[in-house]
Design a protein around this motif. Structure first.
Motif, PDB file in Angstrom:
ATOM      1  N   TYR A 247      -0.015  -5.310  -9.871  1.00  0.00           N
ATOM      2  CA  TYR A 247       0.285  -6.737  -9.756  1.00  0.00           C
ATOM      3  C   TYR A 247       1.786  -6.994  -9.830  1.00  0.00           C
ATOM      4  O   TYR A 247       2.319  -7.854  -9.122  1.00  0.00           O
ATOM      5  N   LEU A 248       2.483  -6.242 -10.661  1.00  0.00           N
ATOM      6  CA  LEU A 248       3.920  -6.450 -10.857  1.00  0.00           C
ATOM      7  C   LEU A 248       4.791  -5.703  -9.849  1.00  0.00           C
ATOM      8  O   LEU A 248       6.008  -5.883  -9.838  1.00  0.00           O
ATOM      9  N   LEU A 249       4.185  -4.883  -9.003  1.00  0.00           N
ATOM     10  CA  LEU A 249       4.956  -4.066  -8.066  1.00  0.00           C
ATOM     11  C   LEU A 249       5.440  -4.902  -6.882  1.00  0.00           C
ATOM     12  O   LEU A 249       4.651  -5.386  -6.075  1.00  0.00           O
TER      13      LEU A 249
ATOM     14  N   PHE B  86      10.022  -1.805  -6.935  1.00  0.00           N
ATOM     15  CA  PHE B  86       9.824  -0.484  -6.335  1.00  0.00           C
ATOM     16  C   PHE B  86      11.157   0.231  -6.151  1.00  0.00           C
ATOM     17  O   PHE B  86      11.274   1.430  -6.432  1.00  0.00           O
ATOM     18  N   ALA B  87      12.159  -0.494  -5.679  1.00  0.00           N
ATOM     19  CA  ALA B  87      13.461   0.114  -5.394  1.00  0.00           C
ATOM     20  C   ALA B  87      14.074   0.758  -6.639  1.00  0.00           C
ATOM     21  O   ALA B  87      14.505   1.916  -6.609  1.00  0.00           O
ATOM     22  N   VAL B  88      14.103   0.009  -7.752  1.00  0.00           N
ATOM     23  CA  VAL B  88      14.739   0.556  -8.957  1.00  0.00           C
ATOM     24  C   VAL B  88      13.837   1.585  -9.650  1.00  0.00           C
ATOM     25  O   VAL B  88      14.316   2.580 -10.196  1.00  0.00           O
TER      26      VAL B  88
ATOM     27  N   PHE C 210       0.834  -1.194   0.000  1.00  0.00           N
ATOM     28  CA  PHE C 210       0.000   0.000   0.000  1.00  0.00           C
ATOM     29  C   PHE C 210       0.876   1.255   0.000  1.00  0.00           C
ATOM     30  O   PHE C 210       0.556   2.258  -0.648  1.00  0.00           O
ATOM     31  N   LEU C 211       1.984   1.187   0.751  1.00  0.00           N
ATOM     32  CA  LEU C 211       2.903   2.321   0.803  1.00  0.00           C
ATOM     33  C   LEU C 211       3.586   2.517  -0.542  1.00  0.00           C
ATOM     34  O   LEU C 211       3.791   3.658  -0.990  1.00  0.00           O
TER      35      LEU C 211
ATOM     36  N   PHE D  30       3.917   5.787  -5.604  1.00  0.00           N
ATOM     37  CA  PHE D  30       3.889   5.863  -7.066  1.00  0.00           C
ATOM     38  C   PHE D  30       2.652   6.561  -7.612  1.00  0.00           C
ATOM     39  O   PHE D  30       2.588   6.851  -8.819  1.00  0.00           O
ATOM     40  N   SER D  31       1.663   6.798  -6.772  1.00  0.00           N
ATOM     41  CA  SER D  31       0.418   7.397  -7.254  1.00  0.00           C
ATOM     42  C   SER D  31       0.651   8.776  -7.880  1.00  0.00           C
ATOM     43  O   SER D  31      -0.016   9.149  -8.841  1.00  0.00           O
TER      44      SER D  31
END
Length: 232
Positions: A107-109, A114-116, A84-85, A90-91
């Motif tokens: 789905y792919l997150l 997220f890091a890259v 959720f964070l 990214f929103s």
């Protein structure tokens, strides 16, 4: 080269160094699923549907231990709640995308994607095609994870029961927690969660994981509030 393809490949390449621990983790997961008595389809379905190593292990272990489906699903949800964070972060970059894109990228997150992608989004905030970077990094990890799980399923079906692959479950979680031992507030939350899971082990419906996790999260919230109060 097409700009969309170029950005997608860039995300795929940049996430590769972070996939080194993903491969053995996926193999272990597949082997554990077979060790705990699940079928090939059931074990692989967790990687395809849940797509989260830690939450998959929790889900499989709870079901094999007699927990209800509601508790198993809820516990996997709690473990994955950190996403959720990621989504909230990214929103601001992806809020103008169509709903279909948002569903696919959600789905792919993963942690690694997220890091890259977070670094790339910050440096390319005005690039209207930046979401292809997350598509490339996320899909690459997804593909490697599915392949690793299938390898683990195959190996798990031929490894003797005497090796006790189920013992790799606590070892895997210990490995995930090692980095958090460096900060005292993290250590407090870990200890609270661990102690409460033992105290509440006999709670109805095997709900000790949810109860201990939520209590530990609340303790973490209080610690953050206390630290902010002292810094203000």
């Amino acid at each position: 080269m097409n700009e969309k393809l170029k950005i997608t490949l860039k995300g795929s390449v940049n996430i590769l160094p972070l996939l080194i621990p993903v491969v053995p983790f996926g193999i272990i997961l597949g082997a554990i699923g077979m060790e705990l008595g699940f079928s090939v389809l059931e074990t692989f379905a967790t990687s395809f549907i849940i797509f989260g190593g830690a939450s998959q292990i929790v889900f499989l272990q709870l079901l094999s231990g007699g927990a209800s489906q509601i508790i198993a699903v809820s516990s996997a949800f709690v473990v994955n709640s950190r996403h959720f964070l990621y989504g909230a972060t990214f929103s601001e970059y992806l809020n103008k995308l169509p709903m279909g894109w948002k569903i696919i990228l959600s789905y792919l997150l993963t942690d690694q994607a997220f890091a890259v992608s977070n670094t790339y989004f910050r440096a390319n905030e005005n690039n209207r095609l930046k979401h292809y970077y997350l598509l490339g990094s996320g899909f690459t990890l997804w593909s490697i994870w599915q392949i690793s799980t299938l390898l683990g399923i195959f190996l798990g079906s031929i490894v003797p029961d005497e090796l006790g692959l189920a013992y790799t479950i606590p070892l895997t979680f210990i490995a995930l927690l090692v980095n958090y031992f460096r900060k005292i507030d993290h250590l407090i939350v870990i200890l609270v969660s661990g102690i409460l899971s033992l105290v509440l082990f006999n709670a109805p419906l095997k709900s000790y994981i949810i109860l201990s996790s939520l209590t530990a999260l609340f303790v973490g919230f209080l610690i953050i509030k206390f630290k902010k109060g002292n810094n203000s």
